[in-house]
Write a protein that holds these residues in place. Structure first.
Motif, short mmCIF file in Angstrom:
data_model
loop_
_atom_site.label_atom_id
_atom_site.label_comp_id
_atom_site.label_asym_id
_atom_site.label_seq_id
_atom_site.Cartn_x
_atom_site.Cartn_y
_atom_site.Cartn_z
N ALA A 1 17.25 3.83 16.62
CA ALA A 1 18.65 4.21 16.86
C ALA A 1 19.28 4.76 15.57
CB ALA A 1 19.44 3.02 17.38
N ASN A 2 18.90 4.21 14.44
CA ASN A 2 19.41 4.69 13.16
C ASN A 2 18.88 6.09 12.84
OD1 ASN A 2 20.65 4.74 10.61
ND2 ASN A 2 18.80 3.95 9.66
N ARG A 3 17.58 6.32 13.06
CA ARG A 3 17.01 7.66 12.80
C ARG A 3 17.69 8.72 13.64
NH1 ARG A 3 12.49 4.72 12.83
NH2 ARG A 3 11.92 5.31 14.95
N LEU A 4 18.04 8.36 14.88
CA LEU A 4 18.74 9.31 15.75
C LEU A 4 20.19 9.49 15.35
CD1 LEU A 4 17.33 8.42 19.27
CD2 LEU A 4 16.93 10.50 17.95
N GLY A 5 20.68 8.65 14.44
CA GLY A 5 22.06 8.78 13.99
C GLY A 5 23.06 8.14 14.93
N LEU A 6 22.58 7.23 15.75
CA LEU A 6 23.48 6.57 16.71
C LEU A 6 24.20 5.37 16.09
CD1 LEU A 6 21.12 6.68 19.82
CD2 LEU A 6 23.07 8.16 19.34
N ILE A 7 23.53 4.67 15.16
CA ILE A 7 24.13 3.51 14.52
C ILE A 7 23.84 3.54 13.02
CG2 ILE A 7 23.99 2.04 16.57
CD1 ILE A 7 21.50 0.73 15.34
N ARG A 8 24.55 2.70 12.27
CA ARG A 8 24.32 2.59 10.83
C ARG A 8 23.01 1.84 10.55
NH1 ARG A 8 28.93 0.02 11.51
NH2 ARG A 8 28.08 -1.82 10.48
N GLU A 9 22.53 1.95 9.34
CA GLU A 9 21.27 1.32 8.97
C GLU A 9 21.36 -0.20 8.99
OE1 GLU A 9 18.09 1.56 5.27
OE2 GLU A 9 19.71 2.99 5.42
N GLN B 1 18.60 12.23 11.95
CA GLN B 1 19.53 12.48 10.84
C GLN B 1 18.93 13.43 9.81
OE1 GLN B 1 20.53 8.55 9.40
NE2 GLN B 1 22.42 8.54 10.58
N GLU B 2 17.63 13.29 9.55
CA GLU B 2 16.96 14.16 8.58
C GLU B 2 16.91 15.60 9.08
OE1 GLU B 2 13.15 12.41 8.04
OE2 GLU B 2 13.97 10.55 7.23
N GLU B 3 16.60 15.77 10.36
CA GLU B 3 16.49 17.12 10.92
C GLU B 3 17.84 17.81 11.00
OE1 GLU B 3 12.66 16.68 13.90
OE2 GLU B 3 14.67 16.25 14.68
N GLU B 4 18.90 17.03 11.18
CA GLU B 4 20.23 17.62 11.30
C GLU B 4 20.61 18.39 10.03
OE1 GLU B 4 24.60 16.38 12.96
OE2 GLU B 4 23.36 14.82 12.04
N LYS B 5 20.15 17.93 8.90
CA LYS B 5 20.43 18.60 7.63
C LYS B 5 19.63 19.89 7.49
CE LYS B 5 21.11 14.11 5.53
NZ LYS B 5 20.48 13.08 4.69
N LYS B 6 18.56 20.05 8.25
CA LYS B 6 17.65 21.19 8.12
C LYS B 6 17.80 22.21 9.23
CE LYS B 6 14.38 18.16 5.83
NZ LYS B 6 13.09 17.52 5.92
N VAL B 7 18.92 22.18 9.95
CA VAL B 7 19.15 23.13 11.03
C VAL B 7 19.61 24.46 10.43
CG1 VAL B 7 20.60 23.67 13.03
CG2 VAL B 7 19.72 21.38 12.73
N GLU B 8 18.92 25.53 10.82
CA GLU B 8 19.26 26.87 10.36
C GLU B 8 19.41 27.78 11.57
OE1 GLU B 8 16.17 28.28 7.82
OE2 GLU B 8 16.13 26.43 6.64
#
Length: 184
Positions: free
Chosen positions: A72-80, A141-148
């Protein structure tokens, strides 16, 4: 042996509920969804995550609990540092916010959610250098930063088409004037 395909979502159990239908229409318009099936998929995904959290709340499997919270955290749904209770408070908009189509729209690459969907479908969106053509792709969350987004260049059509028509018109008028002179 052929594998039997199963649905990835569950439809509502009641046939008609005006409140539910209005809510679905509002979500569909806000997020630029193609059809209600996409809402049902998000609801089913949320339902499965909540079901797993409820099951783990009653068990003492700490390792599995960390896996579910990590997912759930990796998907950005909740905090770590969140617990299972945070997963139980999620709603369908939290899932829809993680879609690639929504991320493209929220970053300002498109004016509307439907335009963002079109950009994704037409192959103009890249995640970590890979072309992704699925608007419902769930971003981590990681992929969201790499969207082009590589917007297509506007095609330049030559202005000759308008001039060619004018030339033809002048030729026609010259031919007509010659025919008229010939008749006289």
């Amino acid at each position: 042996m052929v594998k039997k395909l199963t649905k990835q979502y569950e439809t509502p159990s009641e046939g008609w509920s005006e409140e539910r239908i209005q809510e679905e229409d509002q979500l569909s318009e806000e997020y630029g969804l193609k059809n209600k099936r996409e809402i049902y998929k998000a609801q089913s995904e949320l339902r499965a995550l909540r079901r797993e959290a409820r099951k783990l709340a009653s068990e003492d499997d700490e390792e599995r609990r960390k896996e579910v919270i990590g997912k759930a955290n990796r998907l950005g749904l909740i905090r770590e540092d969140a617990g299972l209770e945070e997963i139980l408070t999620l709603n369908v908009t939290d899932i829809l916010d993680r879609r690639l189509q929504t991320a493209v729209n929220r970053r300002g690459y498109s004016d509307t959610a439907n335009e963002a969907r079109q950009l994704v479908n037409h192959g103009h969106v890249y995640v970590d250098g890979q072309k992704v053509t699925v608007p419902g792709y769930m971003l981590t969350q990681e992929e969201e930063k790499k969207v082009e987004v590589q917007l297509p260049e506007p095609s330049e059509e030559p202005e000759e088409t308008g001039e060619a028509e004018e030339v033809e018109e002048t030729e026609n008028t010259e031919e007509e004037s010659e025919e008229q002179e010939g008749e006289e």
